[in-house]
Design a protein around this motif. Sequence first.
Motif, PDB file in Angstrom:
ATOM      1  N   SER A 199     -89.135  85.865   1.804  1.00 40.14           N
ATOM      2  CA  SER A 199     -89.238  84.581   1.102  1.00 40.14           C
ATOM      3  C   SER A 199     -89.350  83.425   2.087  1.00 40.14           C
ATOM      4  O   SER A 199     -90.109  82.477   1.873  1.00 40.14           O
ATOM      5  CB  SER A 199     -88.025  84.357   0.196  1.00 40.14           C
ATOM      6  OG  SER A 199     -87.956  85.342  -0.787  1.00 40.14           O
TER       7      SER A 199
ATOM      8  N   ALA B 223     -92.873  83.208   3.448  1.00 35.82           N
ATOM      9  CA  ALA B 223     -93.787  82.542   2.506  1.00 35.82           C
ATOM     10  C   ALA B 223     -93.566  81.035   2.525  1.00 35.82           C
ATOM     11  O   ALA B 223     -94.518  80.246   2.533  1.00 35.82           O
ATOM     12  CB  ALA B 223     -93.596  83.097   1.094  1.00 35.82           C
TER      13      ALA B 223
ATOM     14  N   GLN C 171     -94.968  79.586   5.772  1.00 41.76           N
ATOM     15  CA  GLN C 171     -96.431  79.529   5.725  1.00 41.76           C
ATOM     16  C   GLN C 171     -96.898  78.351   4.869  1.00 41.76           C
ATOM     17  O   GLN C 171     -97.860  77.666   5.211  1.00 41.76           O
ATOM     18  CB  GLN C 171     -97.014  80.839   5.191  1.00 41.76           C
ATOM     19  CG  GLN C 171     -96.855  82.004   6.125  1.00 41.76           C
ATOM     20  CD  GLN C 171     -97.621  81.800   7.426  1.00 41.76           C
ATOM     21  OE1 GLN C 171     -98.686  81.206   7.473  1.00 41.76           O
ATOM     22  NE2 GLN C 171     -97.043  82.287   8.506  1.00 41.76           N
TER      23      GLN C 171
ATOM     24  N   TRP D 299    -100.298  79.811  -0.559  1.00 35.40           N
ATOM     25  CA  TRP D 299     -98.965  80.338  -0.275  1.00 35.40           C
ATOM     26  C   TRP D 299     -97.977  79.905  -1.352  1.00 35.40           C
ATOM     27  O   TRP D 299     -97.095  80.663  -1.738  1.00 35.40           O
ATOM     28  CB  TRP D 299     -98.479  79.900   1.104  1.00 35.40           C
ATOM     29  CG  TRP D 299     -98.968  80.801   2.188  1.00 35.40           C
ATOM     30  CD1 TRP D 299     -99.977  80.552   3.069  1.00 35.40           C
ATOM     31  CD2 TRP D 299     -98.489  82.108   2.481  1.00 35.40           C
ATOM     32  NE1 TRP D 299    -100.150  81.635   3.891  1.00 35.40           N
ATOM     33  CE2 TRP D 299     -99.244  82.603   3.556  1.00 35.40           C
ATOM     34  CE3 TRP D 299     -97.487  82.921   1.947  1.00 35.40           C
ATOM     35  CZ2 TRP D 299     -99.032  83.863   4.102  1.00 35.40           C
ATOM     36  CZ3 TRP D 299     -97.280  84.176   2.497  1.00 35.40           C
ATOM     37  CH2 TRP D 299     -98.051  84.638   3.560  1.00 35.40           C
TER      38      TRP D 299
ATOM     39  N   TYR E  69     -99.169  81.937  -4.733  1.00 39.27           N
ATOM     40  CA  TYR E  69     -99.005  83.389  -4.672  1.00 39.27           C
ATOM     41  C   TYR E  69     -97.723  83.805  -3.948  1.00 39.27           C
ATOM     42  O   TYR E  69     -97.062  84.754  -4.352  1.00 39.27           O
ATOM     43  CB  TYR E  69    -100.215  84.031  -3.990  1.00 39.27           C
ATOM     44  CG  TYR E  69    -101.527  83.652  -4.626  1.00 39.27           C
ATOM     45  CD1 TYR E  69    -101.774  83.916  -5.965  1.00 39.27           C
ATOM     46  CD2 TYR E  69    -102.521  83.014  -3.887  1.00 39.27           C
ATOM     47  CE1 TYR E  69    -102.973  83.557  -6.561  1.00 39.27           C
ATOM     48  CE2 TYR E  69    -103.725  82.661  -4.479  1.00 39.27           C
ATOM     49  CZ  TYR E  69    -103.948  82.928  -5.809  1.00 39.27           C
ATOM     50  OH  TYR E  69    -105.131  82.574  -6.396  1.00 39.27           O
ATOM     51  N   GLY E  70     -97.368  83.100  -2.894  1.00 39.95           N
ATOM     52  CA  GLY E  70     -96.223  83.497  -2.084  1.00 39.95           C
ATOM     53  C   GLY E  70     -94.890  83.262  -2.739  1.00 39.95           C
ATOM     54  O   GLY E  70     -93.952  84.037  -2.556  1.00 39.95           O
ATOM     55  N   THR E  71     -94.777  82.190  -3.525  1.00 45.39           N
ATOM     56  CA  THR E  71     -93.497  81.876  -4.158  1.00 45.39           C
ATOM     57  C   THR E  71     -93.080  82.978  -5.119  1.00 45.39           C
ATOM     58  O   THR E  71     -91.957  83.488  -5.048  1.00 45.39           O
ATOM     59  CB  THR E  71     -93.572  80.519  -4.880  1.00 45.39           C
ATOM     60  OG1 THR E  71     -93.868  79.510  -3.910  1.00 45.39           O
ATOM     61  CG2 THR E  71     -92.259  80.187  -5.563  1.00 45.39           C
TER      62      THR E  71
ATOM     63  N   LEU F 159     -94.390  85.977  -5.238  1.00 45.61           N
ATOM     64  CA  LEU F 159     -94.381  87.229  -4.494  1.00 45.61           C
ATOM     65  C   LEU F 159     -93.043  87.407  -3.774  1.00 45.61           C
ATOM     66  O   LEU F 159     -92.543  88.522  -3.641  1.00 45.61           O
ATOM     67  CB  LEU F 159     -95.537  87.233  -3.493  1.00 45.61           C
ATOM     68  CG  LEU F 159     -95.890  88.547  -2.841  1.00 45.61           C
ATOM     69  CD1 LEU F 159     -96.320  89.569  -3.887  1.00 45.61           C
ATOM     70  CD2 LEU F 159     -97.002  88.350  -1.821  1.00 45.61           C
ATOM     71  N   GLY F 160     -92.441  86.294  -3.333  1.00 40.51           N
ATOM     72  CA  GLY F 160     -91.150  86.356  -2.661  1.00 40.51           C
ATOM     73  C   GLY F 160     -90.023  86.819  -3.568  1.00 40.51           C
ATOM     74  O   GLY F 160     -88.990  87.294  -3.085  1.00 40.51           O
TER      75      GLY F 160
END
Length: 177
Positions: A99, A102, A105, A131, A134-136, A138-139
């Motif tokens: 997390s 992400a 990034q 990021w 998608y990253g939040t 995904l974390g």
Amino acid sequence: MASKLIYLIFAIVVLMAGILIAIWLAEPVANSAGMAHPIIPGMQVGGDGGARLAHIGTLAFLFQSLLLLLIVCLSALGVAEHRRTTELAAYLGGTFLFSLLAWWQMYSGHQAYMESGSTGYFMGFPVATAWQVYGTWLGAIPLIVIYSLGFRKFIFTLEDEAKFDQLMARQAEQMEP
């Protein structure tokens, strides 16, 4: 162990409160809330992004990092103390690092854009926004996987289920006339 975890959670929350106070006390920036759009009425445009983050950027980064750590600590608090094993700690630590990666990034991508004025694109979004989009979420997936796959190991074991069934059977016996 429980008290150590509670103290850690308390320390994180106190640090977060301190950061919020520091942000509140930071020097204000002109047009930080935006200004009227020159063409479209009712719409706001942002001011200078670099100026908005000049005094609070690092504080905002630290606040979000602490929030991610708080989420992991509260997840650990939901597990019975005797099941908070080194294995679980490793999984939760990995989740926090994932997390945090992400978030780093996202933040560094935005900072790079602010410095250069240009950005790459990923799946239709500027890199920092990608990021974020998608990253939040995904974390959060590792916590879901840990809960789902580790449910019988960390949350509700077969032994717990048997004890619960016995408790319910005793309760039913007491309720019969």
